[in-house]
Motif scaffolding. Structure first.
Motif, short mmCIF file in Angstrom:
data_model
loop_
_atom_site.label_atom_id
_atom_site.label_comp_id
_atom_site.label_asym_id
_atom_site.label_seq_id
_atom_site.Cartn_x
_atom_site.Cartn_y
_atom_site.Cartn_z
N GLU A 57 -7.16 27.66 99.85
CA GLU A 57 -6.59 28.82 99.17
C GLU A 57 -7.14 28.87 97.76
OE1 GLU A 57 -2.39 28.04 99.22
OE2 GLU A 57 -2.16 28.90 101.22
N ARG A 58 -7.36 30.07 97.26
CA ARG A 58 -7.82 30.24 95.89
C ARG A 58 -6.70 29.82 94.93
NH1 ARG A 58 -12.14 32.78 94.74
NH2 ARG A 58 -12.18 33.94 96.68
N VAL A 59 -7.05 29.08 93.86
CA VAL A 59 -6.08 28.66 92.87
C VAL A 59 -5.78 29.83 91.95
CG1 VAL A 59 -5.68 27.08 90.94
CG2 VAL A 59 -6.86 26.26 92.98
N GLY A 85 -2.81 17.04 95.39
CA GLY A 85 -3.46 17.73 96.49
C GLY A 85 -4.96 17.63 96.42
N LEU A 86 -5.62 18.34 97.31
CA LEU A 86 -7.07 18.36 97.37
C LEU A 86 -7.56 19.64 96.71
CD1 LEU A 86 -7.54 17.24 101.08
CD2 LEU A 86 -7.78 15.85 99.03
N TYR A 87 -8.26 19.51 95.59
CA TYR A 87 -8.80 20.65 94.85
C TYR A 87 -10.31 20.61 94.87
CZ TYR A 87 -4.24 21.86 92.93
OH TYR A 87 -2.94 22.26 92.80
N TYR A 88 -10.92 21.78 95.03
CA TYR A 88 -12.38 21.90 95.09
C TYR A 88 -12.83 23.03 94.18
CZ TYR A 88 -11.84 19.05 99.24
OH TYR A 88 -11.52 18.03 100.09
N ALA A 105 -19.70 29.51 91.73
CA ALA A 105 -19.72 30.97 91.72
C ALA A 105 -18.34 31.60 91.95
CB ALA A 105 -20.68 31.49 92.79
N HIS A 106 -17.46 30.93 92.69
CA HIS A 106 -16.20 31.57 93.09
C HIS A 106 -14.94 30.88 92.59
CE1 HIS A 106 -19.15 33.11 96.05
NE2 HIS A 106 -18.57 34.23 95.67
N GLY A 107 -15.06 29.84 91.77
CA GLY A 107 -13.89 29.22 91.16
C GLY A 107 -13.27 28.11 91.98
N ARG A 108 -11.97 27.90 91.71
CA ARG A 108 -11.27 26.75 92.28
C ARG A 108 -10.48 27.12 93.54
NH1 ARG A 108 -7.94 23.80 87.82
NH2 ARG A 108 -7.55 22.50 89.63
N CYS A 167 -17.60 26.44 100.26
CA CYS A 167 -16.88 27.58 99.71
C CYS A 167 -16.59 28.58 100.85
CB CYS A 167 -17.71 28.26 98.62
SG CYS A 167 -16.94 29.76 97.97
N PRO A 168 -15.34 29.04 100.98
CA PRO A 168 -15.03 30.01 102.03
C PRO A 168 -15.68 31.38 101.79
CG PRO A 168 -13.08 29.58 100.70
CD PRO A 168 -14.14 28.64 100.24
N ASP A 169 -16.08 31.67 100.54
CA ASP A 169 -16.70 32.96 100.22
C ASP A 169 -18.20 32.98 100.46
OD1 ASP A 169 -14.21 33.94 99.47
OD2 ASP A 169 -14.53 33.56 97.34
N CYS A 170 -18.90 31.89 100.06
CA CYS A 170 -20.36 31.92 100.15
C CYS A 170 -20.95 30.78 100.98
CB CYS A 170 -20.97 31.93 98.75
SG CYS A 170 -20.71 30.39 97.83
N GLY A 171 -20.15 29.78 101.33
CA GLY A 171 -20.64 28.67 102.14
C GLY A 171 -21.36 27.59 101.35
#
Length: 67
Positions: free
Chosen positions: A58-60, A37-40, A44-47, A19-23
């Protein structure tokens, strides 16, 4: 040359699983319908999705999450 040995992919691709926000480790979301595409997803921080144009996660948008 194509026959020369190459090192295994590391570095940037490892970052897609974090996660780019919390790792935290994220899980990969399977493609559904017309979604390409590639979705993750971070619990805690969504898609997030990988942007080929920006070479980053990028945040969805909320509108896209509902589909």
């Amino acid at each position: 040359m194509a026959d020369e040995p190459r090192p295994h992919a590391t570095g940037r691709w490892d970052q897609l699983n974090r996660c780019p926000d919390c790792g935290a480790e994220m899980r990969r979301i399977r493609e559904v319908g017309e979604q390409v595409g590639l979705y993750y997803e971070c619990g805690a921080h969504g898609r997030f999705r990988y942007s080929w144009d920006h070479d980053a996660l990028e945040r969805v948008p909320d509108a896209e999450r509902a589909q």
